[in-house]
Every structure is written in C-alpha cells, then in structure tokens.
Motif scaffolding. Structure first.
Motif, PDB file in Angstrom:
ATOM      1  N   MET A   1       4.103   2.129   2.301  1.00  0.00           N
ATOM      2  CA  MET A   1       5.449   2.125   1.738  1.00  0.00           C
ATOM      3  C   MET A   1       6.193   3.423   2.059  1.00  0.00           C
ATOM      4  SD  MET A   1       5.098   0.218  -1.974  1.00  0.00           S
ATOM      5  CE  MET A   1       6.876   0.079  -2.199  1.00  0.00           C
ATOM      6  N   ILE A   2       5.496   4.543   2.001  1.00  0.00           N
ATOM      7  CA  ILE A   2       6.132   5.815   2.348  1.00  0.00           C
ATOM      8  C   ILE A   2       6.522   5.811   3.825  1.00  0.00           C
ATOM      9  CG2 ILE A   2       5.733   8.295   2.625  1.00  0.00           C
ATOM     10  CD1 ILE A   2       4.046   8.177   0.053  1.00  0.00           C
ATOM     11  N   GLY A   3       5.652   5.254   4.661  1.00  0.00           N
ATOM     12  CA  GLY A   3       5.966   5.159   6.080  1.00  0.00           C
ATOM     13  C   GLY A   3       7.139   4.239   6.376  1.00  0.00           C
ATOM     14  N   ARG A   4       7.370   3.286   5.478  1.00  0.00           N
ATOM     15  CA  ARG A   4       8.469   2.330   5.656  1.00  0.00           C
ATOM     16  C   ARG A   4       9.609   2.597   4.676  1.00  0.00           C
ATOM     17  NH1 ARG A   4       4.406  -2.896   5.857  1.00  0.00           N
ATOM     18  NH2 ARG A   4       3.778  -2.702   8.051  1.00  0.00           N
ATOM     19  N   ILE A   5       9.748   3.830   4.257  1.00  0.00           N
ATOM     20  CA  ILE A   5      10.715   4.139   3.208  1.00  0.00           C
ATOM     21  C   ILE A   5      12.139   3.787   3.612  1.00  0.00           C
ATOM     22  CG2 ILE A   5      11.013   6.545   3.934  1.00  0.00           C
ATOM     23  CD1 ILE A   5      11.042   5.097   0.312  1.00  0.00           C
ATOM     24  N   ASP A   6      12.449   3.882   4.906  1.00  0.00           N
ATOM     25  CA  ASP A   6      13.807   3.547   5.342  1.00  0.00           C
ATOM     26  C   ASP A   6      14.126   2.075   5.075  1.00  0.00           C
ATOM     27  OD1 ASP A   6      14.304   6.125   6.140  1.00  0.00           O
ATOM     28  OD2 ASP A   6      13.869   5.777   8.253  1.00  0.00           O
ATOM     29  N   GLN A   7      13.104   1.209   5.157  1.00  0.00           N
ATOM     30  CA  GLN A   7      13.321  -0.206   4.867  1.00  0.00           C
ATOM     31  C   GLN A   7      13.499  -0.426   3.367  1.00  0.00           C
ATOM     32  OE1 GLN A   7      10.906  -3.023   7.155  1.00  0.00           O
ATOM     33  NE2 GLN A   7      10.138  -1.315   8.366  1.00  0.00           N
ATOM     34  N   GLN A   8      12.738   0.295   2.558  1.00  0.00           N
ATOM     35  CA  GLN A   8      12.909   0.221   1.102  1.00  0.00           C
ATOM     36  C   GLN A   8      14.326   0.662   0.718  1.00  0.00           C
ATOM     37  OE1 GLN A   8      10.458  -0.781  -1.233  1.00  0.00           O
ATOM     38  NE2 GLN A   8      12.101  -0.699  -2.736  1.00  0.00           N
ATOM     39  N   ILE A   9      14.792   1.737   1.335  1.00  0.00           N
ATOM     40  CA  ILE A   9      16.143   2.225   1.056  1.00  0.00           C
ATOM     41  C   ILE A   9      17.182   1.201   1.500  1.00  0.00           C
ATOM     42  CG2 ILE A   9      17.839   3.983   1.717  1.00  0.00           C
ATOM     43  CD1 ILE A   9      15.485   5.983   1.861  1.00  0.00           C
ATOM     44  N   ARG A  10      16.956   0.587   2.674  1.00  0.00           N
ATOM     45  CA  ARG A  10      17.891  -0.418   3.168  1.00  0.00           C
ATOM     46  C   ARG A  10      18.018  -1.586   2.186  1.00  0.00           C
ATOM     47  NH1 ARG A  10      17.240  -4.557   8.353  1.00  0.00           N
ATOM     48  NH2 ARG A  10      19.394  -5.313   8.301  1.00  0.00           N
ATOM     49  N   VAL A  11      16.883  -2.058   1.691  1.00  0.00           N
ATOM     50  CA  VAL A  11      16.898  -3.168   0.738  1.00  0.00           C
ATOM     51  C   VAL A  11      17.617  -2.746  -0.546  1.00  0.00           C
ATOM     52  CG1 VAL A  11      15.415  -4.564  -0.774  1.00  0.00           C
ATOM     53  CG2 VAL A  11      14.874  -4.345   1.661  1.00  0.00           C
ATOM     54  N   THR A  12      17.368  -1.540  -1.015  1.00  0.00           N
ATOM     55  CA  THR A  12      18.033  -1.051  -2.230  1.00  0.00           C
ATOM     56  C   THR A  12      19.546  -1.006  -2.038  1.00  0.00           C
ATOM     57  OG1 THR A  12      16.075   0.284  -2.778  1.00  0.00           O
ATOM     58  CG2 THR A  12      18.135   0.850  -3.890  1.00  0.00           C
ATOM     59  N   LYS A  13      19.990  -0.577  -0.871  1.00  0.00           N
ATOM     60  CA  LYS A  13      21.434  -0.516  -0.598  1.00  0.00           C
ATOM     61  C   LYS A  13      22.038  -1.924  -0.515  1.00  0.00           C
ATOM     62  CE  LYS A  13      21.632   3.987   1.717  1.00  0.00           C
ATOM     63  NZ  LYS A  13      21.897   4.694   2.996  1.00  0.00           N
TER      64      LYS A  13
ATOM     65  N   THR B   1      12.928   6.525  -5.049  1.00  0.00           N
ATOM     66  CA  THR B   1      12.919   7.941  -5.402  1.00  0.00           C
ATOM     67  C   THR B   1      11.501   8.485  -5.537  1.00  0.00           C
ATOM     68  OG1 THR B   1      15.031   7.682  -6.531  1.00  0.00           O
ATOM     69  CG2 THR B   1      13.753   9.645  -7.062  1.00  0.00           C
ATOM     70  N   VAL B   2      10.625   7.725  -6.183  1.00  0.00           N
ATOM     71  CA  VAL B   2       9.237   8.170  -6.353  1.00  0.00           C
ATOM     72  C   VAL B   2       8.555   8.348  -5.009  1.00  0.00           C
ATOM     73  CG1 VAL B   2       6.959   7.399  -7.112  1.00  0.00           C
ATOM     74  CG2 VAL B   2       8.875   7.282  -8.676  1.00  0.00           C
ATOM     75  N   LEU B   3       8.732   7.392  -4.126  1.00  0.00           N
ATOM     76  CA  LEU B   3       8.086   7.492  -2.810  1.00  0.00           C
ATOM     77  C   LEU B   3       8.618   8.684  -2.021  1.00  0.00           C
ATOM     78  CD1 LEU B   3       8.008   3.707  -1.856  1.00  0.00           C
ATOM     79  CD2 LEU B   3       6.067   5.120  -2.560  1.00  0.00           C
ATOM     80  N   LEU B   4       9.904   8.935  -2.117  1.00  0.00           N
ATOM     81  CA  LEU B   4      10.480  10.092  -1.425  1.00  0.00           C
ATOM     82  C   LEU B   4       9.978  11.400  -2.026  1.00  0.00           C
ATOM     83  CD1 LEU B   4      14.082   8.668  -1.023  1.00  0.00           C
ATOM     84  CD2 LEU B   4      12.511   9.192   0.857  1.00  0.00           C
ATOM     85  N   LEU B   5       9.843  11.440  -3.349  1.00  0.00           N
ATOM     86  CA  LEU B   5       9.313  12.639  -4.000  1.00  0.00           C
ATOM     87  C   LEU B   5       7.842  12.853  -3.649  1.00  0.00           C
ATOM     88  CD1 LEU B   5      10.890  12.480  -7.574  1.00  0.00           C
ATOM     89  CD2 LEU B   5      11.479  14.057  -5.729  1.00  0.00           C
ATOM     90  N   LYS B   6       7.077  11.757  -3.581  1.00  0.00           N
ATOM     91  CA  LYS B   6       5.660  11.897  -3.237  1.00  0.00           C
ATOM     92  C   LYS B   6       5.493  12.405  -1.811  1.00  0.00           C
ATOM     93  CE  LYS B   6       2.400   9.144  -4.755  1.00  0.00           C
ATOM     94  NZ  LYS B   6       1.760   9.943  -5.820  1.00  0.00           N
ATOM     95  N   ASP B   7       6.381  11.981  -0.921  1.00  0.00           N
ATOM     96  CA  ASP B   7       6.320  12.504   0.446  1.00  0.00           C
ATOM     97  C   ASP B   7       6.673  13.990   0.453  1.00  0.00           C
ATOM     98  OD1 ASP B   7       5.922  12.090   3.280  1.00  0.00           O
ATOM     99  OD2 ASP B   7       8.091  12.345   3.487  1.00  0.00           O
ATOM    100  N   GLY B   8       7.723  14.343  -0.263  1.00  0.00           N
ATOM    101  CA  GLY B   8       8.023  15.739  -0.549  1.00  0.00           C
ATOM    102  C   GLY B   8       8.585  16.560   0.585  1.00  0.00           C
TER     103      GLY B   8
ATOM    104  N   ASN C   1       0.852  -1.179   0.000  1.00  0.00           N
ATOM    105  CA  ASN C   1       0.000   0.000   0.000  1.00  0.00           C
ATOM    106  C   ASN C   1       0.898   1.243   0.000  1.00  0.00           C
ATOM    107  OD1 ASN C   1      -1.254   2.265   1.754  1.00  0.00           O
ATOM    108  ND2 ASN C   1      -3.026   1.083   1.088  1.00  0.00           N
ATOM    109  N   GLU C   2       0.590   2.200  -0.873  1.00  0.00           N
ATOM    110  CA  GLU C   2       1.499   3.328  -1.084  1.00  0.00           C
ATOM    111  C   GLU C   2       1.792   4.098   0.202  1.00  0.00           C
ATOM    112  OE1 GLU C   2       0.742   7.401  -3.147  1.00  0.00           O
ATOM    113  OE2 GLU C   2       1.203   5.938  -4.714  1.00  0.00           O
ATOM    114  N   LYS C   3       0.765   4.387   0.999  1.00  0.00           N
ATOM    115  CA  LYS C   3       0.983   5.139   2.242  1.00  0.00           C
ATOM    116  C   LYS C   3       1.872   4.377   3.208  1.00  0.00           C
ATOM    117  CE  LYS C   3      -3.353   7.749   2.042  1.00  0.00           C
ATOM    118  NZ  LYS C   3      -4.674   8.016   2.704  1.00  0.00           N
TER     119      LYS C   3
END
Length: 338
Positions: A227-239, A271-278, A223-225
């Motif tokens: 995912m934005i709330g868990r963005i640090d985990q998305q970034i961790r996985v990307t790294k 990047t999209v999720l971070l931009l959407k949070d703004g 769910n998009e909201k």
C-alpha cells in the motif's frame, strides 16, 4: 432475469479462484456468476471456461484485455442480467448458507415488488498470518430484517463502514449513478461503494456472515508495504471520492454524516501510510492531499478536520504523528487487517 449477479474479477488467479467459484455453487439458477478474466497469463481463462462448460446456465466466462480490478467490475456490470449486483474477489469466498438466505430475501422482495436499493450483510476478516477471524457486523446500528431508510440508521462505529464486502446494490442504482471505475488503479472498491450512496433510498440489513475476506498474503494489495508503494493510487482514489459528491448539500443528515465519516476513513488511510513512510516526499504529498480537499470544498474540509483524527493528522509535530500511528497500530491489532 437473474436475481443476483456475482462478478469475480480474476487476474492470474488460477491458484485460488476455485474456492471463490465453488462457494457460489449452491444449486440455484437464480444466480448469475460472471468470471472476468482480466488479461491473465496463467490458466485463469482455461479454468473459467471449464466452469462455464460445466454450469452453462449459471456461469459465464468473459475474457478481456488487462485493465485492472475496476475495469473488470465495469465489464461485469455491462454484462450483468441480475436484478442485484455483487462483487467477489477471486481470493475471497462466500458462506454458502448465508448466500442461500440472502437469495431467498432478494427473491421475496422481487415477488412482492418491494425491492430495496441496497442490501447489507456482515463480512469476516480471515487473517491467514495470525489464524484469526474477525466478524464485522452492523446489528447495533441498523434495523434487522426490515426495509429502512437513512433516517433510521443508528450510530456506526469506526470499524463499521459499509464496504464492498458487505454491500449488494440493486443493479439499476449502479447504472443510474453512471459509475465507471478507473483502469489500472487499486483500491477502487471505495469508489464502487461510495459513489452510489446518494442514490440509495431504501436499505435492508440481514445479520449473516456472507463475505469471507482473506487477508495476509504477502502479495496482496492491502499488505501495508504494498500500500505504501502504491500510495499514489490510494491518493488518486481519495481525490475521486472528494470530487464525486458534495455531502454538505445533502438534505438527509444521517447520509451526510456517514459520507463525511467515509471520507475521514479515506483521508486517514492515505495520511497514515504517508506518515509511516516518513520521507520528505511523502510528507509533502500529505500536505498536498489536505490542501486539495480544502481547495475543492472548504466546508467539507472543515467537517473532516473536526474529528480527532483530522486534527492529529494536520499536526506537524512529532507528537501528532505518534498519536495517529499509535491509533492505527491499535486498530490494526484489534481488527486483524493488513
């Protein structure tokens, strides 16, 4: 030895896990079903043990302390006896007819000593909110019903990434690459499907719609909201994906191209999720992520940034942000995800 192990990670899944388990009950003892109860506090463990008692030759119920989705997969892999390995999330399900066909294919491979490292099948987005099913297939990019290598791979469109939903790995490939998913982290399915890729030498694609990927629940991790709330985990996985391999040194051009494509997807999502949070904090995290890639692997950064998406993401102008957000919205509408 079983032909195929299917691991079902479960956390408080009592309300819907029956559908996932029942979709595997096709009467074949070539199948091993491991229900991993990840420290649930509802009736998940009870339901799993009831299935184990009813189908003792097929199902094993395993209780463990809560460690998250990835840790449940780790536990499943350690307990697996199957020649091949597949993950089924507890809110998703398989098409029974497709599963029967795939088991037949795998059994024939084993009997003729022609085991491939990775089998790919289609998956279907089942969006509950808009009552829409969208099939993701690979029939224009992969040879059908034959063993092939990366050199024979065709063009994969942006919607045609090889995801956990579509892939079945030979179990030894997963062990050979020493895969260990991080605990208490969402979105680790990306690591699961990405890290073994350089160890894959042979593949097989069959044009059947096996995996039904249920989306649309408000509490779902995609769910998009959320995912934005868990963005640090998305970034961790990307790294972790950035650190796992250097695609630039791979001699196989098509494998290298695909792994870069997958990283572009991961950078796009973050990047999209971070931009959407703004917020200023999120925009700083976006810069930090791109700087991380640049610092870790300059050549890989340059390849990722060659894409249109990369250039748009790097743009600090309001127009650049609008371009990427519009592209995301169009993709979301087309494929029905989130």
């Amino acid at each position: 030895m079983k032909i195929l192990t299917v691991v079902i990670p479960c956390y408080n899944s009592a309300a819907y896990m029956d559908r996932a388990i029942d979709s595997l009950l096709i009467g074949s003892e070539d199948l091993e079903i491991l229900i991993i109860n990840d420290g649930s506090n509802d009736d998940t463990s009870k339901i799993a043990k009831e299935y184990e008692q009813k189908y003792p030759n097929i199902i094993r119920a395993i209780d463990k302390e809560n460690g998250g989705h990835g840790d449940a997969i780790n536990t499943g892999l350690k307990n697996s006896t199957g020649k091949y390995f597949k993950v089924l999330d507890s809110d998703d399900w398989f098409d029974k007819g497709s599963l029967e066909k795939i088991l037949t294919i795998l059994k024939n491979m084993i009997n003729t000593s022609k085991c491939v490292d990775m089998l790919i099948a289609n998956y279907v987005y089942e969006n509950a909110n808009i009552n829409k099913s969208t099939i993701i297939n690979y029939k224009w990019a992969m040879p059908k019903d034959k063993i092939f290598t990366w050199d024979e791979l065709g063009h994969l469109k942006s919607s045609e990434n090889i995801l956990m939903h579509s892939v079945i790995y030979r179990t030894e490939v997963l062990k050979e690459c020493n895969i260990e998913l991080p605990k208490h982290t969402f979105y680790v399915d990306n690591i699961f499907v990405y890290k073994p890729l350089p160890y894959v030498k042979t593949m097989y694609y069959t044009d059947v719609n096996l995996y039904r990927y249920f989306i649309g629940r408000e509490d779902q991790s995609v769910n998009e909201k959320i995912m934005i709330g868990r963005i640090d985990q998305q970034i961790r996985v990307t790294k972790i994906i950035i650190d796992s391999h250097n695609p630039m040194i791979l001699t196989c051009k098509k494998l290298r191209k695909y792994m870069i494509k997958y990283l572009v997807m991961m950078m796009t999502i973050s990047t999209v999720l971070l931009l959407k949070d703004g917020t200023e904090e999120s925009l700083n995290k976006k810069e930090e992520l791109w700087n991380y890639l640049s610092t870790k692997n300059k050549a890989l950064y340059q390849q990722v940034n060659k894409s249109f998406l990369g250039l748009s993401m790097q743009a600090k102008t309001l127009l650049g942000r609008r371009i990427i957000l519009l592209g995301y919205s169009a993709s979301r509408k087309m494929f029905g995800f989130n």
